[in-house]
Design an enzyme around this catalytic site. Sequence first.
Site, PDB file in Angstrom:
ATOM      1  N   ASP A  12      -8.749  -3.620   1.929  1.00 24.36           N
ATOM      2  CA  ASP A  12      -8.624  -3.281   0.686  1.00 24.36           C
ATOM      3  C   ASP A  12      -8.043  -2.354   1.536  1.00 24.36           C
ATOM      4  OD1 ASP A  12      -8.666  -3.719  -1.918  1.00 24.36           O
ATOM      5  OD2 ASP A  12      -9.421  -1.182  -2.020  1.00 24.36           O
ATOM      6  N   ARG A  15      -1.114  -9.967  -2.343  1.00 27.07           N
ATOM      7  CA  ARG A  15      -2.302 -10.269  -3.013  1.00 27.07           C
ATOM      8  C   ARG A  15      -2.313 -12.276  -3.531  1.00 27.07           C
ATOM      9  NH1 ARG A  15      -4.396  -6.601  -6.673  1.00 27.07           N
ATOM     10  NH2 ARG A  15      -4.524  -4.721  -5.836  1.00 27.07           N
ATOM     11  N   ARG A  59      -8.426 -12.861  -7.365  1.00 26.11           N
ATOM     12  CA  ARG A  59      -8.691 -14.455  -8.257  1.00 26.11           C
ATOM     13  C   ARG A  59      -7.839 -15.568  -8.494  1.00 26.11           C
ATOM     14  NH1 ARG A  59     -10.176  -8.906 -11.599  1.00 26.11           N
ATOM     15  NH2 ARG A  59      -8.688  -8.205  -9.872  1.00 26.11           N
ATOM     16  N   TYR A  74      -6.112   8.234  -5.526  1.00 30.35           N
ATOM     17  CA  TYR A  74      -7.180   7.523  -5.425  1.00 30.35           C
ATOM     18  C   TYR A  74      -8.349   8.585  -5.176  1.00 30.35           C
ATOM     19  CZ  TYR A  74      -6.157   2.804  -6.900  1.00 30.35           C
ATOM     20  OH  TYR A  74      -5.353   1.343  -7.374  1.00 30.35           O
ATOM     21  N   ARG A 112     -16.462 -16.016  -2.797  1.00 32.29           N
ATOM     22  CA  ARG A 112     -16.567 -14.665  -3.599  1.00 32.29           C
ATOM     23  C   ARG A 112     -17.937 -14.534  -4.152  1.00 32.29           C
ATOM     24  NH1 ARG A 112     -14.024 -10.519  -4.370  1.00 32.29           N
ATOM     25  NH2 ARG A 112     -15.625  -9.956  -5.364  1.00 32.29           N
TER      26      ARG A 112
HETATM   27  O1  CP3 Z   1      -3.982 -11.037  -0.784  1.00 30.48           O
HETATM   28  C1  CP3 Z   1      -3.759 -10.279  -0.335  1.00 30.48           C
HETATM   29  O2  CP3 Z   1      -2.346  -9.290  -0.735  1.00 30.48           O
HETATM   30  C2  CP3 Z   1      -4.575 -10.111   0.627  1.00 30.48           C
HETATM   31  C3  CP3 Z   1      -5.147  -8.583  -0.097  1.00 30.48           C
HETATM   32  C4  CP3 Z   1      -5.432  -7.009  -0.742  1.00 30.48           C
HETATM   33  C5  CP3 Z   1      -6.153  -6.752  -1.027  1.00 30.48           C
HETATM   34  N1  CP3 Z   1      -5.878  -5.490  -1.884  1.00 30.48           N
HETATM   35  C6  CP3 Z   1      -7.035  -7.520  -1.903  1.00 30.48           C
HETATM   36  C7  CP3 Z   1      -7.539  -7.052  -2.977  1.00 30.48           C
HETATM   37  C8  CP3 Z   1      -4.325  -5.539  -0.447  1.00 30.48           C
HETATM   38  C9  CP3 Z   1      -3.385  -6.009   0.253  1.00 30.48           C
HETATM   39  C10 CP3 Z   1      -4.595  -5.238  -1.327  1.00 30.48           C
HETATM   40  C11 CP3 Z   1      -4.419  -3.980  -1.794  1.00 30.48           C
HETATM   41  C12 CP3 Z   1      -4.647  -2.886  -2.414  1.00 30.48           C
HETATM   42  N2  CP3 Z   1      -5.251  -2.665  -3.508  1.00 30.48           N
HETATM   43  C13 CP3 Z   1      -3.462  -2.283  -3.489  1.00 30.48           C
HETATM   44  C14 CP3 Z   1      -1.492  -1.981  -2.675  1.00 30.48           C
HETATM   45  C15 CP3 Z   1      -0.957  -2.800  -4.081  1.00 30.48           C
HETATM   46  C16 CP3 Z   1      -1.121  -2.926  -4.782  1.00 30.48           C
HETATM   47  O3  CP3 Z   1      -1.769  -3.789  -6.108  1.00 30.48           O
HETATM   48  O4  CP3 Z   1      -0.346  -1.992  -5.699  1.00 30.48           O
HETATM   49  C17 CP3 Z   1      -4.172  -1.035  -4.175  1.00 30.48           C
HETATM   50  C18 CP3 Z   1      -3.225  -0.197  -5.090  1.00 30.48           C
HETATM   51  C19 CP3 Z   1      -5.850  -1.834  -4.167  1.00 30.48           C
HETATM   52  C20 CP3 Z   1      -6.292  -0.874  -4.966  1.00 30.48           C
HETATM   53  C21 CP3 Z   1      -7.210  -2.376  -5.193  1.00 30.48           C
HETATM   54  N3  CP3 Z   1      -8.269  -3.056  -4.805  1.00 30.48           N
HETATM   55  C22 CP3 Z   1      -7.513  -2.800  -7.305  1.00 30.48           C
HETATM   56  C23 CP3 Z   1      -6.542  -1.631  -7.762  1.00 30.48           C
HETATM   57  C24 CP3 Z   1      -8.162  -3.276  -7.259  1.00 30.48           C
HETATM   58  C25 CP3 Z   1      -7.696  -4.460  -9.102  1.00 30.48           C
HETATM   59  C26 CP3 Z   1      -9.309  -4.105  -8.903  1.00 30.48           C
HETATM   60  C27 CP3 Z   1      -9.343  -5.471  -9.761  1.00 30.48           C
HETATM   61  O5  CP3 Z   1     -11.118  -6.432 -10.468  1.00 30.48           O
HETATM   62  O6  CP3 Z   1      -8.876  -5.653 -11.008  1.00 30.48           O
HETATM   63  C28 CP3 Z   1      -8.748  -3.519  -6.838  1.00 30.48           C
HETATM   64  C29 CP3 Z   1      -9.796  -5.327  -5.897  1.00 30.48           C
HETATM   65  C30 CP3 Z   1      -9.146  -6.171  -5.081  1.00 30.48           C
HETATM   66  N4  CP3 Z   1      -7.877  -5.712  -3.818  1.00 30.48           N
HETATM   67  C31 CP3 Z   1      -8.862  -7.044  -5.126  1.00 30.48           C
HETATM   68  C32 CP3 Z   1      -8.605  -8.449  -4.428  1.00 30.48           C
HETATM   69  C33 CP3 Z   1      -7.730  -9.971  -3.939  1.00 30.48           C
HETATM   70  C34 CP3 Z   1      -9.612  -8.113  -6.014  1.00 30.48           C
HETATM   71  C35 CP3 Z   1     -11.238  -8.117  -6.069  1.00 30.48           C
HETATM   72  C36 CP3 Z   1     -11.713  -9.182  -6.978  1.00 30.48           C
HETATM   73  O7  CP3 Z   1     -11.331 -10.167  -6.583  1.00 30.48           O
HETATM   74  O8  CP3 Z   1     -12.453  -9.231  -8.005  1.00 30.48           O
END
Ligand code: CP3
Length: 365
Positions: free
Chosen positions: A91, A42, A46, A174, A55
């Site tokens: 994602d 990640r 943010r 999920y 974004r």
């Molecule tokens: O920089 C990186 O690591 C690359 C991008 C990446 C994202 N999601 C971008 C993202 C990766 C590798 C993921 C994987 C992901 N997504 C996982 C596995 C890793 C982990 O954290 O255990 C999971 C469970 C998800 C599902 C998911 N997507 C969640 C739980 C969320 C958070 C929701 C929130 O707003 O708190 C996301 C959204 C997400 N994926 C964001 C990003 C940068 C945030 C989106 C935003 O900017 O609002």
Amino acid sequence: MTVLTGSLPAAHPKAAGLTSDAPLIAAYEGRTPAHRPVWFMRQAGRSLPEYLAAREGTAMLDACLTPELASEITLQPVRRYGVDAAIFFSDIVVPMKVAGVGVEIAPGVGPVFDRPIRTMADVDALPDLGVAADRGAFDSGLDKIRQAVELTVAELGNTPLIGFAGAPFTLAAYMVEGKPSRDHLAARELMFTAPDVWDALTTWTATAAGLFLRAQVMAGASAVQLFDSWAGSLSVEDYVAHCAPGSALALNYVADLPVPRVHFAANGGHLLPAMADAGATVLGVDYRTPLDEANAMLGGRFPLQGNINPALLPAPADMLEAHVTDVLRRGAEAPGHVVNLGHGVPPHTNPDSLQRIVDLVHVNG
Ligand code: CP3
């Protein structure tokens, strides 16, 4: 399991020799890197003001499916920190979205599906994924991913791009719950109440994840990582019986290609030997298991990735530095070590603390 027999295109960064001796790839392959490599799960997101600006006004999944934007966001942390890898900005639910499943990412919540999957009729109604490279609707939908990867590797030069997918268990969990849940109980119940439905669903999620990984690798990714965020909620016995087959199926989609395969499960220290049997070549270690202990559990057979405790990021600089030094010392026992956090970067992280880690690892690692 089908044995695929592909090879990388000649212009692929790893086939062309651009990334083959990069510190990340050397460490993943158990060779001696020029310096200890470091990147952060990640790292795009943010915690970066430039991410928030890029974004602005675009929904998360729309951003993932806009190649220029996904590429720009992928490159941001590489430019800022000088990390040793880019991780593709996407994602875990993107392959579901591309296949036509109703899913969105609710800000501050996570993936939310239009309808949960609970019965065999629900699984049968999931979109057909076709087979690799059949130019069906799913494969064509992945073209946006291929374009984003191509744009990114054209900018990255010698820095490798890591492709990723969610592990079949996490994805299926999920889909069964329809939304994030605390303990994934509905998914864990389905394994026992309807094992045939569970197997059919995880075969579908494994195929989607595997084809998503293969598209990223063929377009230019030099390594892949399978994220099993929720597998830590399982006993070893249940993981082996109900989840490892799906992870093995997903990883098999890139097993014929010369790219390292990392497998990471949050809170999954107890699962490491079972995960090692599912076809990974590198294991990601969560912050709860010290790297020297993980290495001993695995018989010293696997390069490791991890595992700085994210809770220490806002701690005083000398405390963070002592922790990173300890991670470096323990990681040195494995046949290869790539420094990372033991889970993703928290959104409120001050980027300066990540920069401090990168500089420390590059000087002392
Ligand atoms: O920089 C990186 O690591 C690359 C991008 C990446 C994202 N999601 C971008 C993202 C990766 C590798 C993921 C994987 C992901 N997504 C996982 C596995 C890793 C982990 O954290 O255990 C999971 C469970 C998800 C599902 C998911 N997507 C969640 C739980 C969320 C958070 C929701 C929130 O707003 O708190 C996301 C959204 C997400 N994926 C964001 C990003 C940068 C945030 C989106 C935003 O900017 O609002």
